[in-house]
Design a protein around this motif. Sequence first.
Motif, PDB file in Angstrom:
ATOM      1  N   ASN A   1      47.749  28.215  37.981  1.00 24.63           N
ATOM      2  CA  ASN A   1      46.320  28.499  38.094  1.00 24.63           C
ATOM      3  C   ASN A   1      45.519  27.463  37.305  1.00 24.63           C
ATOM      4  O   ASN A   1      45.765  27.260  36.127  1.00 24.63           O
ATOM      5  N   HIS A   2      44.548  26.824  37.941  1.00 29.48           N
ATOM      6  CA  HIS A   2      43.714  25.842  37.249  1.00 29.48           C
ATOM      7  C   HIS A   2      42.367  26.428  36.814  1.00 29.48           C
ATOM      8  O   HIS A   2      41.540  25.734  36.258  1.00 29.48           O
ATOM      9  N   ILE A   3      42.179  27.719  37.058  1.00 30.39           N
ATOM     10  CA  ILE A   3      40.950  28.414  36.655  1.00 30.39           C
ATOM     11  C   ILE A   3      41.335  29.683  35.911  1.00 30.39           C
ATOM     12  O   ILE A   3      42.148  30.464  36.400  1.00 30.39           O
ATOM     13  N   LYS A   4      40.724  29.876  34.759  1.00 26.10           N
ATOM     14  CA  LYS A   4      40.971  31.096  33.986  1.00 26.10           C
ATOM     15  C   LYS A   4      39.665  31.582  33.386  1.00 26.10           C
ATOM     16  O   LYS A   4      38.781  30.792  33.065  1.00 26.10           O
ATOM     17  N   ILE A   5      39.571  32.877  33.199  1.00 25.87           N
ATOM     18  CA  ILE A   5      38.467  33.461  32.445  1.00 25.87           C
ATOM     19  C   ILE A   5      38.870  33.373  30.976  1.00 25.87           C
ATOM     20  O   ILE A   5      39.906  33.909  30.581  1.00 25.87           O
ATOM     21  N   ALA A   6      38.081  32.666  30.182  1.00 23.08           N
ATOM     22  CA  ALA A   6      38.445  32.411  28.782  1.00 23.08           C
ATOM     23  C   ALA A   6      38.580  33.709  27.992  1.00 23.08           C
ATOM     24  O   ALA A   6      39.555  33.902  27.272  1.00 23.08           O
ATOM     25  N   ASP A   7      37.595  34.590  28.119  1.00 21.20           N
ATOM     26  CA  ASP A   7      37.627  35.858  27.387  1.00 21.20           C
ATOM     27  C   ASP A   7      37.172  36.981  28.318  1.00 21.20           C
ATOM     28  O   ASP A   7      35.975  37.142  28.562  1.00 21.20           O
ATOM     29  N   PRO A   8      38.090  37.756  28.867  1.00 21.88           N
ATOM     30  CA  PRO A   8      37.730  38.831  29.796  1.00 21.88           C
ATOM     31  C   PRO A   8      36.744  39.836  29.215  1.00 21.88           C
ATOM     32  O   PRO A   8      35.966  40.448  29.949  1.00 21.88           O
TER      33      PRO A   8
ATOM     34  N   HIS B   1      33.718  31.748  47.090  1.00 21.41           N
ATOM     35  CA  HIS B   1      33.979  33.153  46.740  1.00 21.41           C
ATOM     36  C   HIS B   1      35.283  33.315  45.963  1.00 21.41           C
ATOM     37  O   HIS B   1      36.079  34.216  46.232  1.00 21.41           O
ATOM     38  N   VAL B   2      35.501  32.434  44.997  1.00 21.50           N
ATOM     39  CA  VAL B   2      36.717  32.454  44.181  1.00 21.50           C
ATOM     40  C   VAL B   2      36.712  33.640  43.216  1.00 21.50           C
ATOM     41  O   VAL B   2      37.753  34.181  42.895  1.00 21.50           O
ATOM     42  N   TYR B   3      35.533  34.057  42.779  1.00 21.73           N
ATOM     43  CA  TYR B   3      35.415  35.099  41.755  1.00 21.73           C
ATOM     44  C   TYR B   3      34.975  36.420  42.383  1.00 21.73           C
ATOM     45  O   TYR B   3      34.066  36.458  43.202  1.00 21.73           O
ATOM     46  N   ASP B   4      35.630  37.489  41.955  1.00 20.03           N
ATOM     47  CA  ASP B   4      35.309  38.810  42.477  1.00 20.03           C
ATOM     48  C   ASP B   4      35.463  39.830  41.351  1.00 20.03           C
ATOM     49  O   ASP B   4      36.456  39.790  40.614  1.00 20.03           O
ATOM     50  N   TRP B   5      34.494  40.716  41.212  1.00 18.58           N
ATOM     51  CA  TRP B   5      34.580  41.767  40.207  1.00 18.58           C
ATOM     52  C   TRP B   5      35.465  42.880  40.733  1.00 18.58           C
ATOM     53  O   TRP B   5      35.210  43.455  41.792  1.00 18.58           O
ATOM     54  N   ASP B   6      36.529  43.175  40.012  1.00 14.01           N
ATOM     55  CA  ASP B   6      37.444  44.254  40.358  1.00 14.01           C
ATOM     56  C   ASP B   6      37.023  45.479  39.563  1.00 14.01           C
ATOM     57  O   ASP B   6      37.307  45.583  38.369  1.00 14.01           O
ATOM     58  N   GLU B   7      36.328  46.374  40.221  1.00 10.71           N
ATOM     59  CA  GLU B   7      35.769  47.554  39.547  1.00 10.71           C
ATOM     60  C   GLU B   7      36.866  48.463  39.001  1.00 10.71           C
ATOM     61  O   GLU B   7      36.720  49.040  37.924  1.00 10.71           O
ATOM     62  N   GLU B   8      37.958  48.580  39.717  1.00 14.19           N
ATOM     63  CA  GLU B   8      39.043  49.451  39.278  1.00 14.19           C
ATOM     64  C   GLU B   8      39.680  48.935  37.977  1.00 14.19           C
ATOM     65  O   GLU B   8      39.953  49.708  37.069  1.00 14.19           O
ATOM     66  N   GLU B   9      39.906  47.613  37.918  1.00 14.94           N
ATOM     67  CA  GLU B   9      40.533  47.036  36.733  1.00 14.94           C
ATOM     68  C   GLU B   9      39.525  46.553  35.696  1.00 14.94           C
ATOM     69  O   GLU B   9      39.915  46.111  34.613  1.00 14.94           O
ATOM     70  N   LYS B  10      38.240  46.584  36.050  1.00 13.65           N
ATOM     71  CA  LYS B  10      37.155  46.167  35.143  1.00 13.65           C
ATOM     72  C   LYS B  10      37.363  44.731  34.658  1.00 13.65           C
ATOM     73  O   LYS B  10      37.362  44.440  33.476  1.00 13.65           O
ATOM     74  N   ARG B  11      37.554  43.820  35.639  1.00 14.81           N
ATOM     75  CA  ARG B  11      37.756  42.419  35.286  1.00 14.81           C
ATOM     76  C   ARG B  11      37.348  41.532  36.462  1.00 14.81           C
ATOM     77  O   ARG B  11      37.240  41.994  37.589  1.00 14.81           O
TER      78      ARG B  11
ATOM     79  N   TYR C   1      41.981  31.371  42.689  1.00 18.50           N
ATOM     80  CA  TYR C   1      41.932  29.916  42.513  1.00 18.50           C
ATOM     81  C   TYR C   1      42.432  29.141  43.731  1.00 18.50           C
ATOM     82  O   TYR C   1      42.100  27.970  43.921  1.00 18.50           O
ATOM     83  N   GLU C   2      43.208  29.775  44.583  1.00 20.24           N
ATOM     84  CA  GLU C   2      43.813  29.101  45.725  1.00 20.24           C
ATOM     85  C   GLU C   2      42.786  28.515  46.682  1.00 20.24           C
ATOM     86  O   GLU C   2      43.052  27.552  47.384  1.00 20.24           O
ATOM     87  N   GLY C   3      41.591  29.100  46.721  1.00 21.04           N
ATOM     88  CA  GLY C   3      40.555  28.634  47.637  1.00 21.04           C
ATOM     89  C   GLY C   3      39.464  27.819  46.978  1.00 21.04           C
ATOM     90  O   GLY C   3      38.420  27.576  47.573  1.00 21.04           O
TER      91      GLY C   3
ATOM     92  N   TYR D   1      40.756  20.336  36.991  1.00 19.81           N
ATOM     93  CA  TYR D   1      41.265  19.969  38.307  1.00 19.81           C
ATOM     94  C   TYR D   1      42.722  20.402  38.436  1.00 19.81           C
ATOM     95  O   TYR D   1      43.462  20.399  37.458  1.00 19.81           O
ATOM     96  N   PRO D   2      43.142  20.748  39.656  1.00 20.83           N
ATOM     97  CA  PRO D   2      44.559  21.047  39.866  1.00 20.83           C
ATOM     98  C   PRO D   2      45.415  19.805  39.601  1.00 20.83           C
ATOM     99  O   PRO D   2      44.908  18.684  39.605  1.00 20.83           O
ATOM    100  N   ARG D   3      46.689  20.024  39.410  1.00 16.77           N
ATOM    101  CA  ARG D   3      47.609  18.902  39.219  1.00 16.77           C
ATOM    102  C   ARG D   3      47.556  17.990  40.445  1.00 16.77           C
ATOM    103  O   ARG D   3      47.206  18.414  41.543  1.00 16.77           O
ATOM    104  N   GLY D   4      47.938  16.746  40.236  1.00 14.52           N
ATOM    105  CA  GLY D   4      47.938  15.766  41.314  1.00 14.52           C
ATOM    106  C   GLY D   4      48.733  16.250  42.527  1.00 14.52           C
ATOM    107  O   GLY D   4      49.825  16.779  42.394  1.00 14.52           O
ATOM    108  N   GLY D   5      48.143  16.058  43.694  1.00 15.26           N
ATOM    109  CA  GLY D   5      48.801  16.467  44.932  1.00 15.26           C
ATOM    110  C   GLY D   5      48.491  17.900  45.343  1.00 15.26           C
ATOM    111  O   GLY D   5      48.864  18.326  46.425  1.00 15.26           O
TER     112      GLY D   5
END
Length: 93
Positions: free
Chosen positions: A18-25, A44-54, A59-61, A81-85
Amino acid sequence: MKLDDKLYLVRFNTDKLNHIKIADPNVCLQQCQDKPCTRFCPAHVYDWDEEEKRIAVGYEGCLECGTCLIGCPFGNIDWKYPRGGFGVSWKNG
């Protein structure tokens, strides 16, 4: 042609790392009321998950545009950036 139709044409070579992370949930949960990342990312990489509260990160898209780096009001997105390739491929056809 709509944006979603154009995004369908984009190809990705998805990395297992994963090349994207939430630093502090906790920032998303306690301080960020309106979750703007769920609206400003064109892919639309980010989505609020109401059940998990996060924030769930798909990142795949990622289009690697960097919008999230300037859009998060708390600077709470750790993006590189993702790794080369790996990552988005802008070839069409």
